[in-house]
Motif scaffolding. Structure first.
Motif, PDB file in Angstrom:
ATOM      1  N   UNK A  98       0.831  -1.207   0.000  1.00  0.00           N
ATOM      2  CA  UNK A  98       0.000   0.000   0.000  1.00  0.00           C
ATOM      3  C   UNK A  98       0.866   1.259   0.000  1.00  0.00           C
ATOM      4  N   UNK A  99       1.868   1.321   0.870  1.00  0.00           N
ATOM      5  CA  UNK A  99       2.697   2.539   0.904  1.00  0.00           C
ATOM      6  C   UNK A  99       3.553   2.645  -0.353  1.00  0.00           C
ATOM      7  N   UNK A 100       3.976   1.518  -0.909  1.00  0.00           N
ATOM      8  CA  UNK A 100       4.761   1.549  -2.146  1.00  0.00           C
ATOM      9  C   UNK A 100       3.957   2.100  -3.311  1.00  0.00           C
ATOM     10  N   UNK A 101       2.653   1.815  -3.300  1.00  0.00           N
ATOM     11  CA  UNK A 101       1.776   2.143  -4.425  1.00  0.00           C
ATOM     12  C   UNK A 101       1.041   3.455  -4.251  1.00  0.00           C
ATOM     13  N   UNK A 186      -9.077 -12.314  -1.560  1.00  0.00           N
ATOM     14  CA  UNK A 186      -8.097 -13.250  -2.113  1.00  0.00           C
ATOM     15  C   UNK A 186      -7.396 -12.700  -3.351  1.00  0.00           C
ATOM     16  N   UNK A 187      -8.152 -12.012  -4.195  1.00  0.00           N
ATOM     17  CA  UNK A 187      -7.588 -11.500  -5.446  1.00  0.00           C
ATOM     18  C   UNK A 187      -6.522 -10.436  -5.215  1.00  0.00           C
ATOM     19  N   UNK A 188      -6.467  -9.838  -4.014  1.00  0.00           N
ATOM     20  CA  UNK A 188      -5.449  -8.823  -3.726  1.00  0.00           C
ATOM     21  C   UNK A 188      -4.051  -9.411  -3.826  1.00  0.00           C
ATOM     22  N   UNK A 189      -3.911 -10.696  -3.483  1.00  0.00           N
ATOM     23  CA  UNK A 189      -2.595 -11.326  -3.526  1.00  0.00           C
ATOM     24  C   UNK A 189      -2.104 -11.596  -4.945  1.00  0.00           C
ATOM     25  N   UNK A 190      -3.044 -11.638  -5.891  1.00  0.00           N
ATOM     26  CA  UNK A 190      -2.651 -11.906  -7.282  1.00  0.00           C
ATOM     27  C   UNK A 190      -2.773 -10.670  -8.170  1.00  0.00           C
ATOM     28  N   UNK A 191      -3.093  -9.527  -7.579  1.00  0.00           N
ATOM     29  CA  UNK A 191      -3.210  -8.280  -8.343  1.00  0.00           C
ATOM     30  C   UNK A 191      -1.823  -7.673  -8.544  1.00  0.00           C
ATOM     31  N   UNK A 192      -1.434  -7.394  -9.780  1.00  0.00           N
ATOM     32  CA  UNK A 192      -0.096  -6.821 -10.023  1.00  0.00           C
ATOM     33  C   UNK A 192       0.065  -5.469  -9.351  1.00  0.00           C
ATOM     34  N   UNK A 193       1.259  -5.240  -8.821  1.00  0.00           N
ATOM     35  CA  UNK A 193       1.563  -3.951  -8.216  1.00  0.00           C
ATOM     36  C   UNK A 193       1.640  -2.884  -9.306  1.00  0.00           C
ATOM     37  N   UNK A 194       1.370  -1.657  -8.922  1.00  0.00           N
ATOM     38  CA  UNK A 194       1.373  -0.556  -9.864  1.00  0.00           C
ATOM     39  C   UNK A 194       2.768  -0.166 -10.321  1.00  0.00           C
ATOM     40  N   UNK A 195       2.799   0.696 -11.308  1.00  0.00           N
ATOM     41  CA  UNK A 195       4.069   1.178 -11.840  1.00  0.00           C
ATOM     42  C   UNK A 195       4.694   2.199 -10.891  1.00  0.00           C
ATOM     43  N   UNK A 196       5.995   2.362 -11.004  1.00  0.00           N
ATOM     44  CA  UNK A 196       6.738   3.388 -10.257  1.00  0.00           C
ATOM     45  C   UNK A 196       6.536   3.313  -8.739  1.00  0.00           C
ATOM     46  N   UNK A 197       6.894   2.196  -8.115  1.00  0.00           N
ATOM     47  CA  UNK A 197       6.790   2.118  -6.654  1.00  0.00           C
ATOM     48  C   UNK A 197       7.657   3.182  -5.993  1.00  0.00           C
ATOM     49  N   UNK A 198       7.166   3.710  -4.883  1.00  0.00           N
ATOM     50  CA  UNK A 198       7.830   4.841  -4.235  1.00  0.00           C
ATOM     51  C   UNK A 198       9.233   4.515  -3.748  1.00  0.00           C
ATOM     52  N   UNK A 199       9.514   3.248  -3.416  1.00  0.00           N
ATOM     53  CA  UNK A 199      10.851   2.939  -2.892  1.00  0.00           C
ATOM     54  C   UNK A 199      11.956   3.166  -3.924  1.00  0.00           C
TER      55      UNK A 199
END
Length: 265
Positions: A98-101, A186-199
């Motif tokens: 969540x914080x990364x995205x 359940x689908x949250x675990x298979x949802x791709x992370x967004x582009x440009x993570x803050x880290x």
């Protein structure tokens, strides 16, 4: 990046020294915004928040919906837009996603702290990161609730919660947490992370437990190295809930991030 360090002995009963009254909020300090993960809730930050508040920090422990990466990141970003001044974002487990995205423009985000948190890259998923290295025993402990609206919610079976999630806490505390745990879609675990993570652009710090049974220690080390973490701390003997079992150690890491936040820009 600093090498991974191993923390000294700490205990679940650690408290901030002095035990005096809470210090007034110092508006020259950063605001600390915390995101809990799956199978937990915002009160899981209570001990850490109490220590930070005694140091004069303003803290916001967000109730993450746990409905999916995009949904949760959008909600968290909306909360950030209500805050002013430098921000330090703290995420536990899925809260790291969540914080990364979060939207980089949602506030003056200056530091990230991952507390047994997932620091995923674009296109990765929570499931792929957790399974990147052997060691996670989470899957067999999960129980499913079929939703009439479609999809499935996941909980950790209460009888398995203590050993899986928080083995270094008392059985009484574990039973309370198992009862109040919030499910994740359940689908949250298979949802791709967004582009440009803050880290990739914001300084980050990591702390995790040596005996984390949700996210293997090798995964934590991999993520910290990839993010070129300012600090990376492995706590001997600790479980997935290092922020609860070692609140002073965790709060001290967040405090260092908060001090750095007001020195930058």
């Amino acid at each position: 990046m600093s090498a991974v360090s191993r923390a000294g002995t700490a205990h679940a009963t650690d408290r901030v020294g002095g035990g005096g009254p809470m210090a007034p909020h110092d508006h020259r300090k950063a605001t600390i915004v915390l995101a809990h993960g799956a199978f937990a809730e915002s009160s899981s930050w209570d001990e850490v928040v109490s220590i930070l508040q005694q140091q004069g920090h303003h803290a916001v422990s967000v109730a993450v919906p746990l409905r999916g990466v995009a949904y949760d990141a959008a909600y968290f970003s909306d909360v950030l837009r209500t805050l002013t001044g430098p921000l330090v974002l703290v995420g536990h487990s899925y809260g790291g996603v969540v914080i990364s995205s979060a939207d980089a423009e949602a506030g003056d985000i200056r530091e990230l702290v991952y507390v047994s948190g997932l620091a995923g890259d674009s296109g990765e998923t929570g499931a792929s990161l957790v399974g990147k290295f052997p060691g996670s025993t989470l899957g067999p402990t999960l129980t499913v609730v079929n939703l009439s609206s479609g999809g499935h919610d996941l909980y950790i079976d209460q009888d398995k919660y203590h050993a899986q999630f928080c083995a270094d806490l008392s059985s009484r505390k574990a039973a309370q947490m198992a009862t109040s745990q919030r499910p994740i879609l359940e689908s949250a675990f298979s949802e791709p992370f967004g582009s440009n993570p803050l880290w990739k652009t914001v300084p980050s710090r990591f702390i995790w437990g040596e005996l984390d049974r949700n996210i293997p220690r090798r995964t934590h080390r991999f993520m910290a190295t990839r993010a070129r973490a300012v600090e990376a701390i492995e706590v001997p003997g600790s479980s997935h809930v290092v922020g609860i079992s070692h609140p002073r150690l965790t709060a001290a890491l967040i405090e260092r991030a908060a001090r750095a936040a007001v020195r930058t820009r």
